[in-house]
Design a protein around this motif. Structure first.
Motif, mmCIF file in Angstrom:
data_model
loop_
_atom_site.group_PDB
_atom_site.id
_atom_site.type_symbol
_atom_site.label_atom_id
_atom_site.label_comp_id
_atom_site.label_asym_id
_atom_site.label_seq_id
_atom_site.Cartn_x
_atom_site.Cartn_y
_atom_site.Cartn_z
ATOM 1 N N TYR A 85 -6.692 8.061 10.568
ATOM 2 C CA TYR A 85 -6.885 8.193 12.072
ATOM 3 C C TYR A 85 -5.863 8.798 12.654
ATOM 4 C CZ TYR A 85 -9.939 4.135 11.021
ATOM 5 O OH TYR A 85 -10.650 3.159 10.516
ATOM 6 N N TYR B 8 -20.454 3.232 9.185
ATOM 7 C CA TYR B 8 -19.014 3.241 9.575
ATOM 8 C C TYR B 8 -19.226 3.382 11.117
ATOM 9 C CZ TYR B 8 -14.283 4.656 10.602
ATOM 10 O OH TYR B 8 -13.077 4.756 11.065
ATOM 11 N N GLU C 44 0.916 -1.371 0.061
ATOM 12 C CA GLU C 44 0.130 0.048 -0.004
ATOM 13 C C GLU C 44 0.853 1.179 0.084
ATOM 14 O OE1 GLU C 44 -2.994 0.572 3.157
ATOM 15 O OE2 GLU C 44 -3.546 -1.595 3.022
ATOM 16 N N ASP D 102 -10.788 12.102 13.152
ATOM 17 C CA ASP D 102 -11.111 10.992 11.828
ATOM 18 C C ASP D 102 -11.026 12.111 10.807
ATOM 19 O OD1 ASP D 102 -11.178 8.884 13.485
ATOM 20 O OD2 ASP D 102 -13.065 8.646 13.327
ATOM 21 N N SER E 273 -11.677 2.206 1.676
ATOM 22 C CA SER E 273 -12.943 1.343 1.230
ATOM 23 C C SER E 273 -13.031 1.586 0.076
ATOM 24 C CB SER E 273 -14.084 1.926 2.179
ATOM 25 O OG SER E 273 -14.032 1.270 3.485
ATOM 26 N N ASP F 2 -2.775 5.479 11.504
ATOM 27 C CA ASP F 2 -3.295 4.508 10.438
ATOM 28 C C ASP F 2 -4.471 5.176 9.544
ATOM 29 O OD1 ASP F 2 -3.465 2.084 9.257
ATOM 30 O OD2 ASP F 2 -4.228 1.001 11.185
ATOM 31 N N ARG F 3 -4.819 4.295 8.698
ATOM 32 C CA ARG F 3 -5.820 4.859 8.007
ATOM 33 C C ARG F 3 -6.736 3.545 7.434
ATOM 34 N NH1 ARG F 3 -3.977 5.168 1.463
ATOM 35 N NH2 ARG F 3 -2.855 3.351 1.352
ATOM 36 N N ASN F 4 -8.078 3.868 7.095
ATOM 37 C CA ASN F 4 -8.813 2.758 6.523
ATOM 38 C C ASN F 4 -9.382 3.224 4.868
ATOM 39 O OD1 ASN F 4 -10.754 0.530 7.227
ATOM 40 N ND2 ASN F 4 -12.115 2.211 6.408
ATOM 41 N N GLN G 99 -11.489 7.192 2.246
ATOM 42 C CA GLN G 99 -10.567 7.102 3.040
ATOM 43 C C GLN G 99 -10.475 7.738 4.422
ATOM 44 O OE1 GLN G 99 -6.107 6.475 1.896
ATOM 45 N NE2 GLN G 99 -7.046 5.953 -0.363
ATOM 46 N N LYS H 208 -18.560 0.923 14.494
ATOM 47 C CA LYS H 208 -17.210 1.011 15.215
ATOM 48 C C LYS H 208 -17.604 2.011 16.356
ATOM 49 C CE LYS H 208 -14.400 0.662 11.007
ATOM 50 N NZ LYS H 208 -13.637 -0.580 11.427
#
Length: 370
Positions: A260, A291, A61, A243, A272, A268-270, A257, A295
């Motif tokens: 965090y 989301y 990534e 966030d 989808s 970090d990141r998420n 995206q 969470k």
């Protein structure tokens, strides 16, 4: 898969996360140009350690940053977050320094490597350690605070050098301290540009007087300020939990995206990526609702969103008692823009890979029919 992904790497600064067959991050690195750096792992002669690493890489990534310095800071945070086995672990005494204004009746300007949730004001971190110390020294000359122990009852050396406000010889009011503190805050929030202009003028004047020793001092001060003040978005100065959302739509696909940011650091990141043919705002609203519904342990102190969604609708959907902001300018806006650029890169990479794989499949079937 890897070979195809390497074709579409951007020539921009950022971090890369190498993963093994289990999806575990085994190495984190930074690059001034991601395209050149990541490709270098899969071509040419490598040392033994890198060869062992490359044999285990099945995917990677990337996270774009706004500058090389920002990539350096993010790399440090990601290494601490994932503890990859091929990275040399960063110890506490190897973290980068901050410049801090202490919170006390007679505040000081200090260098520290630890950020705590006190009432002090932190600026940094600064990977160029020497430049950070030199800039602190220069700030003490421009906007002196207390430099000596409170028990001192005579003029200290720093006061004589103009680097102490003089609490050792006189009563300094809170208003006078606050005036100096506001000057320092403005310096870190863009005021340093005017300081650089003033230093350049003084350097030129010194050169014209043939005072080259003085001109060299001004030149070094300029270089230290520039080295420490390169733009950083990945670490914010307020130390809160955020966030940060970015979104990108293309050809019936959407990428969302989330960065965090915890205690001011991006940890970090998420990511989808999915298909959807609904209206963009409806897609984003549904995503946000699901989301935070799934969470519930996530409770940031602030949510930053792009302007592609209506704030009132978001507040009704997610029902969280935290500020939801669509920043118009400044560092928060830059963070949202960075999240959106990462979403764009991720989605375009996926679509390009799909097109490439489809073309390859058609070519194979075409040959079989012949």
């Amino acid at each position: 898969m890897l070979k195809n992904k390497l074709r579409f790497l951007p020539e921009r600064p950022g971090c890369y996360l190498m993963k093994d067959s289990q999806g575990k991050v085994i190495y984190v690195g930074k690059a001034k140009k991601l395209k050149n750096r990541v490709r270098s792992y899969f071509m040419g002669t490598l040392d033994d350690k890198t060869t062992r690493l490359v044999k285990q890489i099945t995917d990677f990534e990337i996270i774009l940053t706004s500058s090389n310095l920002e990539a350096l800071v993010l790399e440090m945070n990601l290494i601490k977050r994932y503890t990859p086995k091929y990275n040399i672990m960063l110890k506490d005494d190897k973290t980068y320094p901050y410049i801090k204004i202490t919170s006390e009746r007679h505040p000081q300007l200090i260098i520290t490597r630890k950020v705590t949730r006190d009432r002090g004001k932190y600026f940094g971190p600064f990977p160029n350690v020497q430049a950070a110390f030199e800039m602190k020294k220069y700030l003490e000359q421009l906007y002196p605070l207390r430099k000596c122990p409170l028990s001192t009852d005579h003029a200290c050396l720093y006061y004589q050098l103009g680097r102490c406000i003089g609490s050792c010889v006189r009563e300094v009011s809170e208003e006078e301290y606050q005036q100096a503190i506001q000057h320092i805050i403005r310096f870190f929030h863009g005021g340093y540009k005017q300081v650089i202009k003033d230093l350049k003028r003084k350097m030129l004047e010194s050169s014209n007087r043939l005072d080259f020793e003085k001109a060299e001092i001004y030149k070094k001060q300029i270089s230290y300020i520039k080295a420490t003040m390169e733009k950083q978005n990945i670490l914010t100065l307020n130390g809160i939990d955020q966030d940060v959302f970015g979104v990108y739509f293309q050809q019936g696909w959407v990428c969302i995206q989330v960065f965090y940011i915890r205690q001011g650091k991006m940890i970090d990141r998420n990511v989808s990526i999915f298909r959807s043919f609904d209206e963009p705002e409806s897609i984003f609203l549904n995503y946000l609702e699901q989301y935070y519904a799934t969470k519930r342990e996530i409770r940031p102190e602030e949510i930053l969103l792009p302007e592609s969604v209506t704030i009132d609708l978001v507040q009704k959907r997610i029902q969280m008692q935290v500020p939801i902001i669509q920043p118009k300018r400044g560092k928060k806006k830059e963070l949202v823009n960075l999240a959106c650029r990462n979403a764009q890169i991720s989605l375009q990479e996926k679509l390009t890979l799909k097109e490439f794989e489809l073309a390859s499949t058609n070519e194979i079937f075409g040959k079989q029919e012949q």
